[in-house]
Design an enzyme around this catalytic site. Sequence first.
Site, PDB file in Angstrom:
ATOM      1  N   LEU A 154       0.914  -1.056  -0.030  1.00 47.80           N
ATOM      2  CA  LEU A 154      -0.010  -0.057   0.269  1.00 47.80           C
ATOM      3  C   LEU A 154       0.917   1.301   0.001  1.00 47.80           C
ATOM      4  O   LEU A 154       1.834   1.338   0.629  1.00 47.80           O
ATOM      5  CB  LEU A 154      -0.938  -0.262   1.165  1.00 47.80           C
ATOM      6  CG  LEU A 154      -1.891  -1.178   1.214  1.00 47.80           C
ATOM      7  CD1 LEU A 154      -2.798  -1.057   2.394  1.00 47.80           C
ATOM      8  CD2 LEU A 154      -2.974  -1.040   0.251  1.00 47.80           C
ATOM      9  N   ASP A 155       0.384   2.397  -0.727  1.00 42.99           N
ATOM     10  CA  ASP A 155       1.398   3.481  -0.751  1.00 42.99           C
ATOM     11  C   ASP A 155       1.514   3.929   0.728  1.00 42.99           C
ATOM     12  O   ASP A 155       0.434   3.851   1.777  1.00 42.99           O
ATOM     13  CB  ASP A 155       0.731   4.565  -1.601  1.00 42.99           C
ATOM     14  CG  ASP A 155       0.550   4.282  -3.092  1.00 42.99           C
ATOM     15  OD1 ASP A 155       1.451   3.463  -3.627  1.00 42.99           O
ATOM     16  OD2 ASP A 155      -0.365   4.774  -3.794  1.00 42.99           O
ATOM     17  N   LYS A 156       2.459   4.928   0.888  1.00 42.80           N
ATOM     18  CA  LYS A 156       2.734   5.501   2.180  1.00 42.80           C
ATOM     19  C   LYS A 156       1.350   6.055   2.869  1.00 42.80           C
ATOM     20  O   LYS A 156       1.113   5.942   4.177  1.00 42.80           O
ATOM     21  CB  LYS A 156       3.663   6.372   2.204  1.00 42.80           C
ATOM     22  CG  LYS A 156       4.085   7.067   3.309  1.00 42.80           C
ATOM     23  CD  LYS A 156       4.902   8.416   3.336  1.00 42.80           C
ATOM     24  CE  LYS A 156       5.160   9.241   4.678  1.00 42.80           C
ATOM     25  NZ  LYS A 156       6.257  10.141   4.464  1.00 42.80           N
TER      26      LYS A 156
END
Length: 314
Positions: free
Chosen positions: A133-135
């Site tokens: 998952l993106d930051k």
Amino acid sequence: MLLSAEIPQASAGLRLDQALAGLFPQFSRSQIQSWIRDQRIRVDGRLLRQRDPVAGGEQVEIQPPPPQESPWLAQPLDLHIVYEDASLLVVNKPHGLVVHPGAGNPDQTLVNGLIHYDPTMSQLPRAGIVHRLDKDTSGLLVVARNEMARRNLIEQLKQRSLKRQYLAVVRGVLVAGGTVEAPVGRHRRDRLRMAVTDTGKPAITHYRVKDRYRVHSLLRLSLETGRTHQIRVHMAHIDHSIVGDPVYGGRLAVPKGADPALIELLRGFRRQALHAETLGLVHPESGESIQWSCPLPDDMQALVVALTTDAGTQ
């Protein structure tokens, strides 16, 4: 640690590396091939080549190399673990937490927290992480705790039996759901961005409308593919970018005559309003279909409540 087993008769005629990959599923076939080349595997006391056939009934001894020291630092993090067993961890990742160490984020990542929680995971590629998952995307992420589970989950990703559903607040009022099928790859000029491009990899995102507001919508999205930034890129591509997205978000959308508190909330929402709400998979050991869900984090919940209140007062 010496491992020993008998090759079953059902494996008769298989190559040695194939037979051992089935006999020792906790190790990848490439690992086994490497150990055969390094003379760490003996069959009835003899050294064989990986392509040599087996007859069944042979005694196998494997002397794996000693565990390598992890290149990552184990660090205590407050992980929100929603499920765990001997094969899996399911983590509810908060926004702001980077998944894997990299340029600009050498530590204090999910990987660092995982190998502190379970040091054996340091011996797995990427500490068992099979999807990311993106930051600044929150929500559910599954992590393998052994090599067999890791390879099983990777195969589920390839076969699309690992299901992921997201919630997102986007610009614009959508009247119906739909599908975005557009290839995603690196932006031609900005290599830090992704884009819909003819040279990209196939990418498919399904979406349906969960709620509508005056100039926004709450969508439930599901992925058939897992390209980097896929949902963010696809929503921007159809001119319904995700609220707060610092890279693909576009212009700020504010309802006419909105309450100052809502305006301030929209202007101050500094991360993409994207949450991995639901995760479903087939358990690598039991074969059981399992699904988990987690509620919206506080910042997205506050945004949804404010937009709902705004829509109801007009």
